[in-house]
Design an enzyme around this catalytic site. Structure first.
Site, PDB file in Angstrom:
ATOM      1  N   GLN A  72     -10.162  -3.806  -3.149  1.00 38.03           N
ATOM      2  CA  GLN A  72     -11.441  -3.395  -2.577  1.00 38.03           C
ATOM      3  C   GLN A  72     -12.589  -3.737  -3.517  1.00 38.03           C
ATOM      4  O   GLN A  72     -13.637  -4.239  -3.099  1.00 38.03           O
ATOM      5  CB  GLN A  72     -11.430  -1.869  -2.314  1.00 38.03           C
ATOM      6  CG  GLN A  72     -12.745  -1.344  -1.775  1.00 38.03           C
ATOM      7  CD  GLN A  72     -13.045  -1.872  -0.384  1.00 38.03           C
ATOM      8  OE1 GLN A  72     -12.191  -1.800   0.493  1.00 38.03           O
ATOM      9  NE2 GLN A  72     -14.237  -2.408  -0.169  1.00 38.03           N
TER      10      GLN A  72
ATOM     11  N   ASP B 100     -17.419   7.042  -0.748  1.00 34.50           N
ATOM     12  CA  ASP B 100     -16.157   6.858  -0.023  1.00 34.50           C
ATOM     13  C   ASP B 100     -15.849   8.190   0.647  1.00 34.50           C
ATOM     14  O   ASP B 100     -16.477   9.217   0.353  1.00 34.50           O
ATOM     15  CB  ASP B 100     -15.053   6.441  -1.025  1.00 34.50           C
ATOM     16  CG  ASP B 100     -13.709   6.165  -0.365  1.00 34.50           C
ATOM     17  OD1 ASP B 100     -13.675   5.940   0.865  1.00 34.50           O
ATOM     18  OD2 ASP B 100     -12.677   6.191  -1.071  1.00 34.50           O
TER      19      ASP B 100
ATOM     20  N   ARG C  20       0.879  -1.179   0.000  1.00 37.98           N
ATOM     21  CA  ARG C  20       0.000   0.000   0.000  1.00 37.98           C
ATOM     22  C   ARG C  20       0.910   1.219   0.000  1.00 37.98           C
ATOM     23  O   ARG C  20       1.748   1.383   0.898  1.00 37.98           O
ATOM     24  CB  ARG C  20      -0.904   0.004   1.238  1.00 37.98           C
ATOM     25  CG  ARG C  20      -1.610   1.328   1.442  1.00 37.98           C
ATOM     26  CD  ARG C  20      -2.686   1.280   2.484  1.00 37.98           C
ATOM     27  NE  ARG C  20      -3.870   0.613   1.964  1.00 37.98           N
ATOM     28  CZ  ARG C  20      -5.081   0.678   2.529  1.00 37.98           C
ATOM     29  NH1 ARG C  20      -5.264   1.374   3.628  1.00 37.98           N
ATOM     30  NH2 ARG C  20      -6.105   0.039   1.993  1.00 37.98           N
TER      31      ARG C  20
ATOM     32  N   HIS D 209      -7.681   1.019  -6.246  1.00 40.61           N
ATOM     33  CA  HIS D 209      -7.837   0.114  -5.096  1.00 40.61           C
ATOM     34  C   HIS D 209      -8.526  -1.162  -5.594  1.00 40.61           C
ATOM     35  O   HIS D 209      -9.661  -1.469  -5.206  1.00 40.61           O
ATOM     36  CB  HIS D 209      -8.655   0.805  -4.010  1.00 40.61           C
ATOM     37  CG  HIS D 209      -8.559   0.196  -2.648  1.00 40.61           C
ATOM     38  ND1 HIS D 209      -7.740  -0.901  -2.375  1.00 40.61           N
ATOM     39  CD2 HIS D 209      -9.182   0.511  -1.476  1.00 40.61           C
ATOM     40  CE1 HIS D 209      -7.877  -1.209  -1.089  1.00 40.61           C
ATOM     41  NE2 HIS D 209      -8.733  -0.377  -0.532  1.00 40.61           N
TER      42      HIS D 209
ATOM     43  N   ARG E 201     -13.524  -8.606   2.126  1.00 41.85           N
ATOM     44  CA  ARG E 201     -12.117  -8.314   1.807  1.00 41.85           C
ATOM     45  C   ARG E 201     -11.286  -9.576   2.002  1.00 41.85           C
ATOM     46  O   ARG E 201     -10.416  -9.902   1.201  1.00 41.85           O
ATOM     47  CB  ARG E 201     -11.575  -7.177   2.699  1.00 41.85           C
ATOM     48  CG  ARG E 201     -12.118  -5.805   2.395  1.00 41.85           C
ATOM     49  CD  ARG E 201     -11.773  -5.326   0.993  1.00 41.85           C
ATOM     50  NE  ARG E 201     -10.342  -5.303   0.720  1.00 41.85           N
ATOM     51  CZ  ARG E 201      -9.503  -4.319   1.069  1.00 41.85           C
ATOM     52  NH1 ARG E 201      -9.969  -3.240   1.661  1.00 41.85           N
ATOM     53  NH2 ARG E 201      -8.212  -4.389   0.785  1.00 41.85           N
TER      54      ARG E 201
ATOM     55  N   CYS F 173     -16.376   1.440   1.246  1.00 39.75           N
ATOM     56  CA  CYS F 173     -15.193   0.607   1.512  1.00 39.75           C
ATOM     57  C   CYS F 173     -14.719   0.722   2.951  1.00 39.75           C
ATOM     58  O   CYS F 173     -14.014  -0.159   3.430  1.00 39.75           O
ATOM     59  CB  CYS F 173     -14.074   0.967   0.545  1.00 39.75           C
ATOM     60  SG  CYS F 173     -13.437   2.647   0.749  1.00 39.75           S
TER      61      CYS F 173
HETATM   62  N1   CP Z   1     -11.162  -0.282   2.760  1.00 43.25           N
HETATM   63  C1   CP Z   1      -9.866  -0.336   3.112  1.00 43.25           C
HETATM   64  O1   CP Z   1      -8.961  -0.498   2.262  1.00 43.25           O
HETATM   65  O2   CP Z   1      -9.654  -0.227   4.449  1.00 43.25           O
HETATM   66  P1   CP Z   1      -8.252  -0.037   5.198  1.00 43.25           P
HETATM   67  O3   CP Z   1      -7.758   1.331   4.814  1.00 43.25           O
HETATM   68  O4   CP Z   1      -8.594  -0.149   6.641  1.00 43.25           O
HETATM   69  O5   CP Z   1      -7.307  -1.099   4.718  1.00 43.25           O
HETATM   70  N1  NVA Z   2     -10.064   6.710  -0.877  1.00 39.54           N
HETATM   71  C1  NVA Z   2      -9.622   6.260   0.413  1.00 39.54           C
HETATM   72  C2  NVA Z   2      -9.809   4.800   0.554  1.00 39.54           C
HETATM   73  C3  NVA Z   2      -9.438   4.242   1.895  1.00 39.54           C
HETATM   74  C4  NVA Z   2      -9.600   2.757   1.976  1.00 39.54           C
HETATM   75  C5  NVA Z   2      -8.159   6.641   0.604  1.00 39.54           C
HETATM   76  O1  NVA Z   2      -7.375   6.523  -0.348  1.00 39.54           O
HETATM   77  O2  NVA Z   2      -7.807   7.075   1.692  1.00 39.54           O
END
Ligand code: CP
Ligand code: NVA
Length: 308
Positions: free
Chosen positions: A138, A226, A108, A135, A293, A265
């Site tokens: 997700q 989101d 990530r 993502h 997930r 998400c």
């Molecule tokens: N939805 C999601 O990716 O959650 P986290 O940021 O907690 O991993």
């Molecule tokens: N759009 C959000 C998603 C978190 C899971 C971010 O990038 O922070």
């Protein structure tokens, strides 16, 4: 060829369908078991997944960790800041070293170019656990969730409300691959990267921008939102004000189909992108979505490691 999962298009529609079918089967086969017990076939016994987090995470971290355990393997979880990566070792060198020691890497990070660089130098699969651009993991869970709840993907109408962000990019990418349509309502200046819509439309999906939140929600099968402020973004007051007309309210949900599903998400900012009555309401699938997930990530791992 090494199977990287940087975006959904790395797998394609057929593989995505196969992953979802596998996730449904595996989930059913272990219903009621202790969560830490391995699946009966333990298909990734002896395999190790390394995870690198350069941003916060709850779901992605825990779902991948439990996923590899349930598949019979083990994990190593690292925060970018405590690795030599955080002191300037290159991603290329990190990728080459990890490829000698582990079987797959999930990362990530912020700039999508970083994950592409990692994939270029890694000789084991690299999986995108979220970048500023997309993502895909997700959306695998989101597809699984709506299918479980009776939505037939082809021709279904998805309504996205709020920010034109990484999660929307992967929703639009999925629309092209799985043949559904997306209407998105975002304020001016917060549109998604147009490349995703161009590709999805080439594959036959209808991707439509509207500034009118009601028109976006009307007749939708699935309503998605989101956070308005993604990780790494400035908390700009102007942005919240611009987003307010796109807040998912009960009135907006009432315009969608009567059996429309609500997805988020998570983490959610209740009272910003969505009100409590919707996210905690009868149409919300968020807890199944979060659980999925885990099930979806197992199938992504199996695909990446050539077991699907
Ligand atoms: N939805 C999601 O990716 O959650 P986290 O940021 O907690 O991993
Ligand atoms: N759009 C959000 C998603 C978190 C899971 C971010 O990038 O922070």
């Amino acid at each position: 060829m090494t199977r990287h999962f940087l975006n959904l298009s790395n797998a394609g529609g057929d593989a995505i369908a196969a992953m979802i079918a596998d996730a449904i089967d595996r989930k059913a086969a272990r219903a009621g078991w202790p969560k830490g017990k391995a699946d009966a076939d333990a298909p990734l016994a002896g395999h190790t997944l390394a995870m690198i987090f350069e941003k916060s995470s709850t779901r992605t971290r825990v779902s991948f960790d439990m996923a590899i355990r349930q598949l019979g393997g083990t994990s190593i979880v690292m925060d970018g800041g405590s690795m030599q990566l955080g002191r300037g070792e290159t991603l290329a060198d990190t990728a080459r070293v990890l490829s000698r020691m582990v079987d797959a890497i999930m990362i990530r990070t912020d700039d999508h170019a970083k994950i592409e660089e990692m994939a270029h130098y890694a000789t084991v699969p690299v999986i995108n656990g979220l970048t500023d651009l997309s993502h895909p993991c997700q959306i695998m869970a989101d597809l699984l969730t709506v299918i479980e709840h009776g939505v037939a993907l082809p021709g279904s109408e998805w309504a996205w409300l709020g920010d034109g962000n990484n999660v929307l990019h992967s929703v639009i990418e999925a629309a092209g691959l799985m043949k559904f349509n997306v209407r998105f309502g975002v304020p001016q200046g917060y549109e998604p990267d147009p490349r995703f819509a161009v590709e999805a439309e080439k594959l036959g999906a209808k991707i439509t921008l509207s500034r009118d939140a009601q028109a976006v929600a009307k007749g939708a099968d699935v309503v998605v939102t989101d956070t308005w402020i993604s990780m790494g973004q400035e908390h700009v007051h102007n942005k919240l004000a611009a987003m307010m007309p796109y807040q998912v309210t009960e009135d907006l949900m009432a315009l969608a189909k009567p059996d429309a599903k609500f997805l988020h998400c998570l983490p959610a900012h209740r009272g910003e992108e969505v009100v409590d009555a919707v996210i905690d309401g009868p149409q919300s699938l968020i807890w199944d979505e979060a659980e999925n997930r885990l099930h979806a990530q197992k199938s992504v791992l199996l695909w990446a490691l050539g077991k699907l």
